[in-house]
Structure formats: C-alpha cells, structure tokens
Enzyme design. Structure first.
Site: not given
Ligand SMILES: Cc1cc2nc3c(=O)[nH]c(=O)nc-3n(C[C@H](O)[C@H](O)[C@H](O)COP(=O)(O)OP(=O)(O)OC[C@H]3O[C@@H](n4cnc5c(N)ncnc54)[C@H](O)[C@@H]3O)c2cc1C
Length: 578
Positions: A507
């Site tokens: 986070h």
């Molecule tokens: C082990 C773990 C446990 C967690 N548990 C919780 C929980 O219990 N509750 C909670 O609220 N949150 C939790 N989280 C956090 C949660 O997973 C994230 O807040 C959420 O997934 C964020 O979503 P997002 O779409 O912003 O980013 P992400 O899920 O990180 O997705 C971003 C995507 O962009 C892609 N990307 C990056 N750079 C590029 C680029 N240059 N070109 C193309 N694609 C790219 C990546 O490959 C990725 O697939 C946890 C995270 C982890 C790792």
C-alpha cells in the site's frame, strides 16, 4: 515505429483500476478502448493448482520481474539509492488483474476525516502540532461525496461484513467508528478464525469494539449487479500472493475480465510495455497517445483521444516523469508536483503470543479477521500521547503456510539451534499467534520520488528512485502499538526506519496526488490531469497520504466517480471537470 489507428481511449495497466474503467466505459459508451498490460494474460482457471507456497509465496510467481524493472531506494537525499533486486517490503503484481489477483481482499473504507486530514487536524490541534516537515493535504473530495461509490464497490465485490454505522445509527458488532454507510454489506461476515475469536473476546472484555474485517472473499454465494456469480470461501488459507482456487476471492479476472471479453469495443493487449505518453503543449495542451514495446519487441505508437494511467503508484509516477509531463518535485525548493507525497503504512506485529492449545492457523482466508478501530485516526482521546493519528489492531487467520511461518518460538527456548529448538519450532508452529497493527503514514516534504541518475531498466530507461523514511510520528506510533501487549510474550523489535527488506504492505501511495490546486497536485479531484484534460490517473498514486487501512476500495470508489464524471459530463463537453 509502427503507428496504429486512433482509438477512443487507451488504458495503461490492466489491474483493478484499469479494468474497472474499461468495464464502465466499455458497457456504458461506444468508445473503442484498448487496455495495454505489460504482463501476461491470466484467467481464473490458472489457479486450480495454485496451492503451492514455494512457487507462489516464496518464489513470487505473481509478482513483477525485478530483473526487468525495479525501484531504487534510500532513506534521505544525501544517500545513494540502490536498486531492490528482491521483493521485500512491497510485492507489486504483473499480468492481467495486477496485484488484485494475489491480494488479501480486506475491504475497509477510509475514515471520513482522512479525506480532510490537513484542515481537520489543524482545526482541532492547531498547525503547530503538525510535524515540521509534513506535507499532508486535503483530497478535494469528502467521505460523503465518495459514499455512494463505496457502496457500488461493496456491491461489485460482494463484500462480506457487518455495518457499524448505518445512516448514522451505531450498531454493536460492526465498526462503530466507520463513516456512515447508506447500506448494509451485501453479504454477512466471513467465519471467524479461532485466534480472531480469542482476540475479539479479549478486546471486548477490555471495553473495545471488535468487528469482523470487511472481506471481498465471500462468506456465501453472491451474484453482483453485473450478473457475475461466485461461491463462498472454503478457508483453504491460500489468498495473499495466490490467485483463488475456487473463485470466492474478488479478483479482476473473475469480476471484470469476463465482461470486458464480451465487449466488441474493448481490446486487451498483453505483453504491451508502455514507455511514454506523448502530448502536445500547443495549440492546446492534450495527450496524444502512448508508445509501447509489444510482445515481439516492436515499438508501437497507439494514438487515443482519452488516456488513463492506471499502472500503480510507482509506474504512474515514473511514466509521467519519463514522458516529461509536469514538473518533477524538488524537495530543496518545494517546486514541482510529480513525485511528491509518497506514503506507506506502519505495519507491525504488536505482539507474538504462544498458546497451549492448537490454533488451526493453517486454515483461514486473507481477510478472515477481527479488528478494533478504537485507536484509529482521531477517534480516541489521545491524552498526552506524543504522536498524531493512529491505526487498527487485529488478529487474522489468513492461513499460515509452513515455509514462511516456521521457526517462531518463545524467547525462553534456548539454545536457538539444534534438536531442542527444532522440537520447539514444531510444537509452536500451530500455537503461535500474531496481533497486528497498521497505522497511518504522514506525507513529508523530504520523502519523494524522482528518476534515478544511475540505474536503468532493461529497455534503458531510468528507474524510479524512492527517497523515503519514517519520522518521529511514525516511530512513536509503532512504539505505542508494541506497548499494547496485554500478555506480552515476544515483543516485536523496535522499528526505527522504513525497512525495504521486511514485507509491510503493498500500500504505497502518492507521487501523482489529487487536490484542489495545480500548485501542489497533479490531478484534480476527478483524477483529471490539471494541464492535460484528456489524461486521467487512477490508483493509489493519487492519494495525498495513506490511511491506516487497506486502499483498494478507495481506489475503486474514486475510479467509479471518475467514470461517471467522464460518461455524464466529459464526453458531452470535453474539458476540465473541476
Ligand atoms: C500481497 C498483497 C496483498 C494485498 N492485500 C490487499 C488487501 O487485503 N486489501 C486491499 O485493499 N489491498 C490489498 N493489496 C493492494 C491491492 O492489490 C492494490 O491496491 C490494487 O491491486 C491496486 O490496483 P491497481 O490497478 O491500481 O494496480 P495494480 O494491481 O498494480 O495493476 C497495475 C497493472 O499495470 C501494469 N503495468 C505497470 N506498468 C506498466 C507499463 N509501463 N505498461 C503497461 N502495463 C503496466 C502492471 O503489470 C499491473 O498489472 C494487496 C497487495 C498485495 C501485493
């Protein structure tokens, strides 16, 4: 470079934020949409054999490949930052679904005053009580404005829980400190693991207000408003770092991908690594499209009318810096906004306790837990405590796997090696419990992100450099958490610094923050870039600072709000929304 035909919208990153935006725009508009995800394709059926601790939790099968790209880290600007070559304090995902595939699915909302942290804290305690170097901000959106979108998130994910504040009426057994919610959770709380039940009873006997953790791993079968059905959890204990074997855990591939795949106007391209966002400054400021390297290594230009940057905190910040969009934050002058306000979380074990009876802690789910919020935010009388804000204590039964959790024994076990120690480690494996604490992390002027002058990724672009450390407010909060030991057995070591080697949480927020003024924020409260109105930034990078609890429901609620604003207003009259 190959140039493709212009599309209506391009979305960078196929995680929770990017795919939710793709679903909303795909279903509710006729825009042609391309999602560019640099990782591999994924489907829920991939996880049928995912109960493999070595592969998934130790060798980090779901995580970003750090040999391709990583961040460099240092505690202050006088040090040389070094690259993280192993997954430590955070574990970002790669591939369709992003980290949302291997998350734990804890689904709390932020406390209402988190969104107005600067004004509320100053009003109550005076500006002088804030740490000297702080850069905390109001978000430009309030809890009440966000509440309907939080409710949509609860319904999308089917969150299991018990309301503690329903339209202002406090309800015993729920979190009575939460902001008022307009509706009860869609499904009842999950089962309570044994250790969480012990914690609940002890907390209650001390006069606190334990509540079951809101969980996006379902307690029972549920069909969401999009018609997606999932079954209840089997408590197998393989959640965080794993995809769900039975589909009970909400994941982008279970909730969003099936809808997107049916839409002719949405295309998902995997293996597409975005390197730059191209833009024009004149005759008007507008983003033109993105360049990316495709799976064959070819450089491609994808023009688009609307752009969404949803590649998670580090990548969102880095892509703006690499693209030269906005001014990089300079801590020595305070000028610039890109890269300011990175924050993490104070995540620590408050106590490790040893029991006579077995706890069956190999079972559970990542979000089967009991928490107390009696010391969170500003809900308690802090008396003479030497820090501001607070956090949440809790006992979780997330399924303690044997490789990562073996070998914790009471301090009285001596020597710390040999057959006696091994016997104790086996004896205590299922009789050890952890009381955890997660607390708020303030934003500071001297914590920031910029481009590293030395280290580059596999494509030759500079890595992101993170300059981050705790200050006294965080250290004192962590000390307070440890001092809570009711029956202290193994106290946690004192945590003095932000530590990149120890997993805390993924986070990490900030870098492209939202706010009411372009002077200190990159995006406006609709997550629209202040200078390039056809560029929107989604995800935790827009949080001005972190709250104590998990961020994803807030990320998704903000994404819904932005989608509505685009569909209802921007598409009819393109231009600034705020
Ligand atoms: C082990 C773990 C446990 C967690 N548990 C919780 C929980 O219990 N509750 C909670 O609220 N949150 C939790 N989280 C956090 C949660 O997973 C994230 O807040 C959420 O997934 C964020 O979503 P997002 O779409 O912003 O980013 P992400 O899920 O990180 O997705 C971003 C995507 O962009 C892609 N990307 C990056 N750079 C590029 C680029 N240059 N070109 C193309 N694609 C790219 C990546 O490959 C990725 O697939 C946890 C995270 C982890 C790792």
């Amino acid at each position: 470079m190959k140039t493709l035909p212009t599309v209506g919208a391009v979305i960078i990153g196929g995680g929770w934020a990017g795919l939710l935006m793709a679903k909303e725009l795909g279903l509710r508009t006729s825009l042609s949409i391309v999602v560019l995800e640099r990782g591999a394709p994924r489907n829920p059926s991939d996880y049928a054999n995912a109960m493999d601790e070595l592969d998934y939790a130790i060798r980090m099968r779901m995580m970003q490949d750090l040999s391709q790209e990583t961040v460099t880290l240092r505690h202050n600007a006088s040090q040389r930052a070094l690259p993280l070559r192993q997954h430590g304090s955070f574990q970002p995902g790669a591939g369709v679904g992003g980290s949302g595939e291997h998350w734990n699915a804890l689904c709390p909302r932020f406390l209402p005053d988190c969104f107005e942290l600067l004004s509320r804290t100053t009003e109550k305690y005076g500006a002088k009580t804030l740490p000297e170097d702080h850069s905390i901000r109001d978000w430009g959106v309030t809890y009440n404005e966000l509440e309907p979108f939080y409710t949509r998130v609860d319904k999308l994910l089917g969150v299991s829980g018990k309301a503690g504040n329903l339209k202002g009426k406090l309800i015993d057994g729920g979190n009575v400190f939460e902001g008022p919610r307009s509706e009860e959770y869609p499904t009842p709380p999950t089962k309570v693991p044994y250790i969480a039940a012990l914690f609940r009873d002890a907390a209650k006997s001390l006069g606190y207000h334990p509540f079951p953790a809101p969980s996006a791993t379902l307690s029972q079968a549920y069909t969401n408003p999009d018609g997606i059905s999932r079954g209840g959890c089997t408590y197998c204990g393989f959640c965080g770092r794993f995809g769900c074997m039975v589909g009970a855990k909400a994941q982008p591939t279970t909730l969003l991908l099936p809808i997107i795949q049916k839409r002719k106007n949405v295309v998902l391209r995997t293996g597409a690594w975005v390197r730059r966002i191209l833009f024009d400054s004149a005759p008007k400021s507008t983003a033109r499209g993105v360049t990316y390297v495709d799976a064959t290594g070819e450089e491609v230009f994808q023009p688009a009318s609307l752009l969404f940057l949803s590649s998670w905190t580090f990548n969102n910040t880095r892509l703006l810096l690499l693209s030269g969009i906005g001014e990089s934050y300079d801590p020595s002058t305070g000028r610039g906004t890109v890269g300011n306000n990175p924050t993490h979380q104070i995540a620590t074990n408050a106590a490790t306790a040893f029991f006579d009876q077995p706890l069956n802690r190999f079972m559970g789910s990542g979000s089967a837990a009991m928490f107390i919020s009696d010391f969170d935010g500003d809900v308690f009388d802090r008396g003479t405590l030497p820090f501001l804000r607070g956090g949440t204590f809790g006992a979780r039964g997330y399924g303690f796997q044997p490789i990562a959790n073996f070998g914790v024994v009471p301090r009285s076990v001596k020597p710390t090696w040999g057959s006696e120690w091994k016997k104790a480690a086996v004896d205590y494996y299922d009789r050890t419990a952890v009381i955890g604490f997660t607390g708020e992390h303030f934003a500071y002027k001297s914590n920031f992100m910029d481009l590293d002058p030395t280290y580059k990724d596999t494509l030759g672009d500079p890595l992101l450099r993170l300059t981050l450390d705790w200050r006294d407010n965080e250290r004192r909060m962590a000390d307070f958490a440890r001092a809570m030991n009711a029956k202290e057995i193994n106290p946690s070591a004192a945590l003095r610094r932000s530590d990149s080697t120890r997993y805390q949480t993924t986070h990490v927020q900030g870098g492209t923050i939202m706010g009411n003024s372009p002077q200190h924020a990159v995006v406006n409260p609709y997550l629209q870039h202040w200078q390039l109105p056809n560029l929107f930034i989604l995800g935790g990078s827009t949080f001005p600072q972190n709250a104590s609890m998990n961020p994803t429901p807030t990320i998704l609620a903000l994404t819904y709000r932005t989608a509505d604003a685009i569909i209802d207003r921007y598409l009819k009259n393109p231009g600034p929304l705020a």
